[in-house]
Design an enzyme around this catalytic site. Sequence first.
Site, PDB file in Angstrom:
ATOM      1  CG  MET A  39      41.473  35.568  51.528  1.00  0.00           C
ATOM      2  SD  MET A  39      40.348  36.745  52.368  1.00  0.00           S
ATOM      3  CE  MET A  39      40.069  35.866  53.896  1.00  0.00           C
ATOM      4  CB  SER A 110      40.044  39.409  45.483  1.00  0.00           C
ATOM      5  OG  SER A 110      39.320  39.660  46.652  1.00  0.00           O
ATOM      6  CG  ASP A 228      31.930  41.799  46.109  1.00  0.00           C
ATOM      7  OD1 ASP A 228      31.957  41.026  47.083  1.00  0.00           O
ATOM      8  OD2 ASP A 228      32.910  42.007  45.376  1.00  0.00           O
ATOM      9  CG  HIS A 284      34.574  38.972  45.484  1.00  0.00           C
ATOM     10  ND1 HIS A 284      34.903  40.294  45.293  1.00  0.00           N
ATOM     11  CD2 HIS A 284      35.720  38.362  45.862  1.00  0.00           C
ATOM     12  CE1 HIS A 284      36.181  40.472  45.562  1.00  0.00           C
ATOM     13  NE2 HIS A 284      36.708  39.311  45.901  1.00  0.00           N
TER      14      HIS A 284
END
Length: 301
Positions: A39, A110, A228, A284
């Site tokens: 994203m 992701s 994360d 992340h």
Amino acid sequence: MTPSSLLHLFFGAGPLLLVIFGSAWGSNTTTPLVMWHGMGDSSVGLNGIKKMVEEDVPGIYVLSLKIGDTVIQDKENSYFMDVNAQVALVCNQLSQDPKLKGGYNGMGFSQGGQFMRAVAQRCPSPPMKTLISVGGQQQGVYGLPRCPGESSIICNWIRKKLNSEAYSDFVQKHLVQAQYWHDPLNEDLYRTHSLFLADINQERGVNETYKKNLQSLDKFVMVKFLQDQIVDPVDTEWFGFLKPGQAKETQTLQESTLYTEDRLGLAEMDKAGKLVFLASDGDHLQFTREWFNAKLLPYLR
Ligand SMILES: *[C@@H]1O[C@H](CO)[C@@H](O)[C@H](O)[C@H]1NC(C)=O
Ligand SMILES: *[C@@H]1O[C@H](CO)[C@@H](O)[C@H](O)[C@H]1NC(C)=O
């Protein structure tokens, strides 16, 4: 000789030897790699990883997917383009790439992790061999505590939409993150209105084709980031999620009905040793080259 010069010698000579051996055999035996970014990112954002893989696997063909004609479009589409349309676009692109005819490995970062799985389930040709989901949200998310990058205005707006009307038809069609929004307090709404995730996770019934295609993978590797701060709950990176009906306790993939009813064939794959659960001890998508080389590179050779 110091340990570091030994290391240098080893890493310096490795690729050279591979090139010599590769050309001596006179064939190109590396499996191509197709990567799907996350994203707010674009194909260009994966250049570092692309270069790293190209250095470590000489001769490999690495395709970093670009959704749209420009970098800006590619980023915008990661927020606003219908995911089913994105997957169809990618399937079409892969089927027309002569270099992928013999198959390829898929690696999604992701949200690209669950999108790449959709490609495996929906588009068996060319065949995906190994699927690697790096911090992917295989059971969706229920929360967007932070967004990657500096897109805080878009992110705040998205968060508001998700919390208020994720399952409205309009938001489903136009907001990527809504298509993998998974509200454990409203499983019925999720099941009936999620245009993307509920479909690929067989929530509306079992599509045998999905099962068959996924099971034809050699391996399905899932990477979870132990610290994360972006993905909620982080269990989703290993295909776990919140237990239905509440938003506190989580369950593993193995405890879920998806697994016990084996609607997607994951239990069978698990028993066959095809599921691989890896962890990286960082936030992340944070990993070192050493970690990547030790844990993921073996699947790309
Ligand atoms: C292997 O194939 C890829 C894709 O066709 C090509 O880019 C690469 O140069 C080839 N490598 C060798 C060593 O032939
Ligand atoms: C099952 O998935 C395949 C592959 O995407 C699709 O062509 C087919 O229409 C699906 N079947 C049903 C019943 O949804």
